[in-house]
Motif scaffolding. Structure first.
Motif, PDB file in Angstrom:
ATOM      1  N   LEU A 197       0.840  -1.197   0.000  1.00  0.00           N
ATOM      2  CA  LEU A 197       0.000   0.000   0.000  1.00  0.00           C
ATOM      3  C   LEU A 197       0.878   1.252   0.000  1.00  0.00           C
ATOM      4  CD1 LEU A 197      -2.475  -1.169   2.780  1.00  0.00           C
ATOM      5  CD2 LEU A 197      -2.773  -1.403   0.304  1.00  0.00           C
ATOM      6  N   GLU A 198       0.593   2.193  -0.877  1.00  0.00           N
ATOM      7  CA  GLU A 198       1.360   3.429  -0.944  1.00  0.00           C
ATOM      8  C   GLU A 198       0.875   4.394   0.131  1.00  0.00           C
ATOM      9  OE1 GLU A 198       1.867   5.157  -4.761  1.00  0.00           O
ATOM     10  OE2 GLU A 198       2.603   3.301  -5.670  1.00  0.00           O
ATOM     11  N   TYR A 199       1.801   4.773   1.014  1.00  0.00           N
ATOM     12  CA  TYR A 199       1.453   5.678   2.107  1.00  0.00           C
ATOM     13  C   TYR A 199       2.519   6.743   2.302  1.00  0.00           C
ATOM     14  CZ  TYR A 199      -2.718   3.558   4.257  1.00  0.00           C
ATOM     15  OH  TYR A 199      -4.006   3.148   4.535  1.00  0.00           O
ATOM     16  N   ASP A 200       3.099   7.227   1.203  1.00  0.00           N
ATOM     17  CA  ASP A 200       4.184   8.199   1.331  1.00  0.00           C
ATOM     18  C   ASP A 200       3.702   9.643   1.335  1.00  0.00           C
ATOM     19  OD1 ASP A 200       3.487   7.838  -1.388  1.00  0.00           O
ATOM     20  OD2 ASP A 200       5.359   8.782  -2.029  1.00  0.00           O
ATOM     21  N   THR A 201       2.443   9.881   0.928  1.00  0.00           N
ATOM     22  CA  THR A 201       1.923  11.247   0.933  1.00  0.00           C
ATOM     23  C   THR A 201       0.488  11.245   1.466  1.00  0.00           C
ATOM     24  OG1 THR A 201       0.916  11.169  -1.273  1.00  0.00           O
ATOM     25  CG2 THR A 201       3.257  11.769  -1.160  1.00  0.00           C
ATOM     26  N   GLU A 202      -0.017  12.443   1.751  1.00  0.00           N
ATOM     27  CA  GLU A 202      -1.372  12.582   2.291  1.00  0.00           C
ATOM     28  C   GLU A 202      -2.438  12.145   1.300  1.00  0.00           C
ATOM     29  OE1 GLU A 202      -1.873  16.566   3.616  1.00  0.00           O
ATOM     30  OE2 GLU A 202      -0.553  16.336   5.367  1.00  0.00           O
ATOM     31  N   ARG A 203      -2.096  12.109  -0.002  1.00  0.00           N
ATOM     32  CA  ARG A 203      -3.121  11.751  -0.988  1.00  0.00           C
ATOM     33  C   ARG A 203      -3.598  10.302  -0.843  1.00  0.00           C
ATOM     34  NH1 ARG A 203       1.351  12.641  -4.391  1.00  0.00           N
ATOM     35  NH2 ARG A 203       2.343  10.733  -5.130  1.00  0.00           N
ATOM     36  N   ALA A 204      -2.864   9.485  -0.055  1.00  0.00           N
ATOM     37  CA  ALA A 204      -3.278   8.102   0.175  1.00  0.00           C
ATOM     38  C   ALA A 204      -4.250   7.984   1.346  1.00  0.00           C
ATOM     39  CB  ALA A 204      -2.053   7.225   0.429  1.00  0.00           C
ATOM     40  N   GLY A 205      -4.493   9.086   2.046  1.00  0.00           N
ATOM     41  CA  GLY A 205      -5.395   9.020   3.188  1.00  0.00           C
ATOM     42  C   GLY A 205      -4.713   8.467   4.433  1.00  0.00           C
TER      43      GLY A 205
END
Length: 401
Positions: free
Chosen positions: A292-300
């Protein structure tokens, strides 16, 4: 569908798959693009470059190894272009591409009139391997006891369907509906995976930007305006992978990387948290591991993780590959513990120990989903992979990472 984990989780520190091309290979690929050499001229440089990136992974302590996808131009290359029943179309009219798909919207905005693609004009059959040669070469470079740590990445079966839809992906005189199309496509994937497994492969990763597209409000509204049932289409794409994973060996780990776009220069295409798709993805998709991509706020936020069943693993993509800024160990540890707390409060509730056992950490995507790569150097790449290993050692001190 499997009701238990097929094999052990990935190692706690992971990378998604693709790595930067070493300088000599990068320059030779440039020469090929300029028609100054032939494709055969690349192979010896690819061989040496794969040895180089293998050593890089070993030196920093990454245990799950790939060949960096160094033989590919794009991450999806090597599947659809090798199947019987598929034809390459270099100049397909843009009107046959769905404008609500995030990266297709970019093409429309750029004023493109046509674009290359793959079209299904006959019954799908696997008449030659996808990645057997690549696996065999990487296998020859590692000790026999490490062969099981090789991960093969391949594009999701929905890759071309999502851009053309049910009406423009295949010849309607060959396949009358999506299920028939994905059944034959799934059979071809299963045959590839069976051959890879017979050679010692124990980890297959599907790279799938499609699922995160369903997190995009813009795409959902565009589909609704076009009269497309997005929930039914999501079910279709889940089924497409389940057709492939059915009946797989117990010691074969299957994972899916849910990408948000990683084009030239690290460009992303979709935004929106996983909440829209989490229940279906975590509970009906027959895979063992979710990257799961979680490097920026756009991922929630991590809230959707509360839907993760006890027999699945989430690999948190906390380290970005899109720029050289280096995250810190403390920052990564805090985010892992935050995710673990969400899992503890999930359904069913679980202890912190169980929650942490369901988590791993990784880069958010590859460093080079296309051959040009992202705006980072090899030294940046090495620092980021080393950071993952060091963080994993501190969070899970009693494990091999």
């Amino acid at each position: 569908m499997s009701s238990s984990m097929h094999s052990r989780p990935p190692f706690r520190a992971e990378h998604v798959g693709s790595l930067l091309r070493p300088k000599a290979l990068y320059e030779k690929r440039q020469a090929l693009e300029a028609k100054e050499c032939s494709l055969s001229d690349l192979k010896p440089l690819e061989d040496e470059a794969i040895k180089h990136v293998l050593k890089l992974q070993q030196d920093v302590g990454i245990k799950t190894i790939t060949d960096g996808e160094l033989r590919r131009v794009y991450f999806f290359e090597g599947v659809f272009d090798k199947l019987e029943g598929m034809v390459y179309m270099p100049n397909r009219p843009i009107a046959t591409f769905k404008p609500y798909i995030p990266h297709i919207a970019f093409m429309y905005a750029a004023g493109l009139k046509e674009s290359p693609t793959i079209f299904c004009n006959g019954k799908i059959k696997r008449t030659r391997p996808f990645y057997v040669e690549e696996f065999t070469y990487l296998k020859s470079l590692v000790p026999p006891e490490d062969v099981k740590f090789i991960k093969i990445t391949m594009c999701s079966p929905s890759w071309f369907h999502q851009r053309h839809g049910s009406d423009e992906t295949y010849d309607l005189s060959v396949y009358q509906n999506d299920d028939d199309y994905f059944d034959d496509l799934g059979k071809a994937y299963r045959e590839e995976i069976q051959e890879l497994y017979s050679l010692g492969c124990r980890h297959i990763q599907f790279d799938d930007p499609t699922f995160c597209y369903f997190c995009s409000e813009n795409m959902i509204s565009g589909m609704e305006k076009a009269g497309v049932d997005h929930e039914a289409l999501l079910d279709t794409y889940i089924r497409a992978i389940n057709v492939i994973t059915q009946g797989r060996p117990e010691d074969l780990t299957v994972s899916v990387h849910m990408c948000r776009g990683n084009f030239k220069g690290g460009v992303h295409f979709s935004e929106g948290g996983y909440g829209r798709i989490a229940v279906k993805l975590f509970n009906t998709l027959d895979v063992d591991v979710y990257y799961l991509e979680y490097d920026t706020e756009r991922a929630g936020d991590f809230a959707p993780l509360k839907h993760l069943p006890l027999d699945k693993v989430a690999v948190l993509g906390l380290v970005t590959t899109k720029n050289p800024k280096l995250e810190s160990v403390d920052e990564l540890k805090a985010r892992v513990y935050e995710a673990a707390e969400v899992l503890c409060q999930g359904n069913p509730k679980r202890s912190k120990e169980v929650a942490l056992n369901q988590l791993c950490i990784s880069t958010q995507c590859g460093f080079a989903s296309v051959w040009e790569g992202n705006p980072v150097t090899e030294e940046d790449q090495k620092r980021k992979l080393s950071l993952l290993v060091e963080t994993a050692k501190q969070i899970w001190p009693n494990e091999t990472h």
